[in-house]
Design a protein around this motif. Structure first.
Motif, PDB file in Angstrom:
ATOM      1  N   UNK A   1      20.141 -21.170   0.320  1.00 33.80           N
ATOM      2  CA  UNK A   1      20.549 -20.675  -1.038  1.00 33.80           C
ATOM      3  C   UNK A   1      21.389 -21.175  -1.781  1.00 33.80           C
ATOM      4  N   UNK A   2      22.815 -22.262  -0.921  1.00 33.70           N
ATOM      5  CA  UNK A   2      23.694 -22.765  -1.704  1.00 33.70           C
ATOM      6  C   UNK A   2      23.087 -24.054  -2.612  1.00 33.70           C
ATOM      7  N   UNK A   3      21.875 -24.525  -1.799  1.00 31.50           N
ATOM      8  CA  UNK A   3      21.234 -25.790  -2.507  1.00 31.50           C
ATOM      9  C   UNK A   3      20.681 -25.288  -3.829  1.00 31.50           C
ATOM     10  N   UNK A   4      19.754 -24.140  -3.736  1.00 27.06           N
ATOM     11  CA  UNK A   4      19.304 -23.424  -4.804  1.00 27.06           C
ATOM     12  C   UNK A   4      20.226 -23.337  -5.932  1.00 27.06           C
TER      13      UNK A   4
ATOM     14  N   UNK B   1      18.107 -23.157  -9.818  1.00 31.30           N
ATOM     15  CA  UNK B   1      16.672 -22.798  -9.364  1.00 31.30           C
ATOM     16  C   UNK B   1      16.526 -21.269  -8.658  1.00 31.30           C
ATOM     17  N   UNK B   2      15.678 -20.409  -8.851  1.00 32.97           N
ATOM     18  CA  UNK B   2      15.477 -19.165  -7.963  1.00 32.97           C
ATOM     19  C   UNK B   2      15.424 -19.611  -6.607  1.00 32.97           C
ATOM     20  N   UNK B   3      15.763 -18.737  -5.906  1.00 36.68           N
ATOM     21  CA  UNK B   3      15.662 -18.700  -4.326  1.00 36.68           C
ATOM     22  C   UNK B   3      15.150 -17.389  -3.750  1.00 36.68           C
TER      23      UNK B   3
ATOM     24  N   UNK C   1       7.525 -15.364  -7.984  1.00 35.85           N
ATOM     25  CA  UNK C   1       8.632 -16.348  -8.369  1.00 35.85           C
ATOM     26  C   UNK C   1       8.144 -17.652  -9.208  1.00 35.85           C
ATOM     27  N   UNK C   2       8.800 -17.706 -10.241  1.00 30.86           N
ATOM     28  CA  UNK C   2       8.579 -19.148 -11.076  1.00 30.86           C
ATOM     29  C   UNK C   2       8.888 -20.505 -10.345  1.00 30.86           C
ATOM     30  N   UNK C   3       8.118 -21.363 -10.410  1.00 32.58           N
ATOM     31  CA  UNK C   3       8.304 -22.734 -10.104  1.00 32.58           C
ATOM     32  C   UNK C   3       9.111 -23.275 -10.937  1.00 32.58           C
TER      33      UNK C   3
ATOM     34  N   UNK D   1      12.397 -21.743  -1.225  1.00 32.62           N
ATOM     35  CA  UNK D   1      11.980 -20.808  -0.378  1.00 32.62           C
ATOM     36  C   UNK D   1      12.408 -20.989   1.123  1.00 32.62           C
ATOM     37  N   UNK D   2      13.057 -20.082   1.604  1.00 32.18           N
ATOM     38  CA  UNK D   2      13.546 -20.365   2.956  1.00 32.18           C
ATOM     39  C   UNK D   2      12.486 -19.553   4.043  1.00 32.18           C
ATOM     40  N   UNK D   3      12.141 -20.331   5.188  1.00 33.49           N
ATOM     41  CA  UNK D   3      11.001 -19.780   5.987  1.00 33.49           C
ATOM     42  C   UNK D   3      11.514 -19.179   7.379  1.00 33.49           C
ATOM     43  N   UNK D   4      10.789 -17.981   7.743  1.00 33.16           N
ATOM     44  CA  UNK D   4      11.202 -17.485   8.901  1.00 33.16           C
ATOM     45  C   UNK D   4      10.037 -17.697   9.854  1.00 33.16           C
ATOM     46  N   UNK D   5      10.055 -17.672  11.416  1.00 35.75           N
ATOM     47  CA  UNK D   5       9.029 -18.050  12.105  1.00 35.75           C
ATOM     48  C   UNK D   5       7.947 -17.262  12.134  1.00 35.75           C
ATOM     49  N   UNK D   6       8.129 -16.052  11.396  1.00 32.97           N
ATOM     50  CA  UNK D   6       6.735 -15.311  11.477  1.00 32.97           C
ATOM     51  C   UNK D   6       5.517 -15.830  10.290  1.00 32.97           C
ATOM     52  N   UNK D   7       6.209 -16.777   9.346  1.00 31.79           N
ATOM     53  CA  UNK D   7       5.257 -17.333   8.419  1.00 31.79           C
ATOM     54  C   UNK D   7       4.012 -18.019   8.955  1.00 31.79           C
ATOM     55  N   UNK D   8       4.102 -18.798  10.255  1.00 29.26           N
ATOM     56  CA  UNK D   8       2.979 -19.353  10.459  1.00 29.26           C
ATOM     57  C   UNK D   8       3.117 -19.887  12.045  1.00 29.26           C
ATOM     58  N   UNK D   9       2.323 -20.580  12.588  1.00 30.02           N
ATOM     59  CA  UNK D   9       2.224 -21.369  13.722  1.00 30.02           C
ATOM     60  C   UNK D   9       2.261 -22.811  13.529  1.00 30.02           C
TER      61      UNK D   9
END
Ligand SMILES: Cc1cc2nc3c(=O)[nH]c(=O)nc-3n(C[C@H](O)[C@H](O)[C@H](O)COP(=O)(O)OP(=O)(O)OC[C@H]3O[C@@H](n4cnc5c(N)ncnc54)[C@H](O)[C@@H]3O)c2cc1C
Length: 261
Positions: free
Chosen positions: A131-134, A139-141, A170-172, A176-184
């Motif tokens: 979030x701080x970097x965004x 830009x939106x986060x 959300x517009x580019x 985006x910050x990812x959690x482990x449930x996102x994928x393998x």
């Protein structure tokens, strides 16, 4: 489309043990790994690239020269190129200073559509850097992302909540910050590992990203770790004996005595 993934090399905290005599952390022999949430972030970026060969995926880290090993792992997974921000001036950074340096690196790379980060690093554990970097890039986060879909210049994401999820468009450019449930996260193939060995890693110091030494590292950190210590070990457990009824009675009276119930 250009995607950047912020990745951090961290000690494998599952391997960190406590010295029972000195009560200090045993760090010797603890392997360094790609932060788990960042592996999910990279996998999400690579999955977008799988569907569109025009997508370019870069990875960026701030860290010591040995972070190159982790960047090579990212290249082996399928990233196109890698950037390392490495300079003595960056040392001792808190999250404020880390995000300032990452944002300066991101501005230099330029022209990005999606920036991914992990939700949290398993060593610092603050979940503040994304979030701080965004914010610094203006830009939106969206944090806690558990599903991503790119539709033109918009991204539709599911944001994980305790009791469900939010669907957010959300517009580019966005972060985006990812959690482990996102994928393998995918495995590296031998071919990709060999291929990644030949790829060049771009290394930038403070001058390359136009940051004065006063604006990075410890000098630019509003917070400083005053003391760190190992938490006291928990007291010995107590086994209850008797019939189920007697044990429940005894448990309830003990919990009442401790004012837990
Ligand atoms: C009060 C305080 C003081 C600190 N002082 C020091 C110190 O003196 N010396 C020291 O070495 N460390 C220090 N740290 C640790 C340092 O701030 C963190 O390691 C760093 O700022 C990242 O924060 P984090 O690990 O909590 O990451 P989080 O915010 O949990 O990370 C979220 C995501 O941001 C991205 N990210 C985080 N760090 C990086 C990075 N370096 N490169 C690329 N992407 C990244 C990753 O995608 C990660 O998944 C301090 C931390 C705190 C809270």
């Amino acid at each position: 489309m250009k995607i950047l993934v912020c990745v951090k090399q961290v000690p494998d905290t599952n391997e960190v043990k406590i010295d029972p005599v000195k009560g200090t952390l045993i760090r010797e022999g603890v392997p360094s790994i790609l932060n788990p949430d960042d592996a999910n972030a990279l996998e999400a970026a690579l999955a977008i690239k799988d569907n569109d060969p025009n997508v370019k995926v870069s990875v960026l880290t701030m860290g010591p020269p040995q972070s190159c090993e982790m960047l090579r792992e990212c290249l082996s997974m399928g990233a196109d190129d890698a950037y390392l921000l490495s300079d003595r001036a960056f040392g001792g950074a808190d999250t404020w200073s880390t995000s300032n340096t990452l944002a300066a690196g991101i501005r230099k790379i330029g022209d990005l559509d999606i920036i991914f980060a992990g939700r949290q690093a398993i060593d610092g554990d603050t979940a503040q850097v994304g979030p701080q970097t965004a914010q610094r890039l203006d830009i939106p986060v969206v944090t806690y992302v558990q599903q991503v879909q790119v539709i033109g210049n918009k991204v539709v994401v599911q944001r994980q909540m305790e009791d469900g999820y939010e669907l957010i468009e959300v517009q580019t450019p966005c972060l985006l910050t990812a959690v482990k449930e996102l994928n393998e996260p995918r495995f590296m193939s031998i071919y990709d590992i060999v291929d990644a060995c030949g790829k060049e890693i771009t290394v930038w110091g403070h001058e390359d990203i136009k940051l004065s030494p006063e604006n990075c590292g410890l000098k630019a950190s509003p917070t400083q770790v005053f003391r760190s210590f190992t938490p006291p070990t928990k007291g010995k457990g107590e086994m209850l004996n008797g019939t189920a009824g007697e044990m429940s009675k005894s448990l309830v009276s003990k919990l009442k005595g401790l004012h837990v119930i």
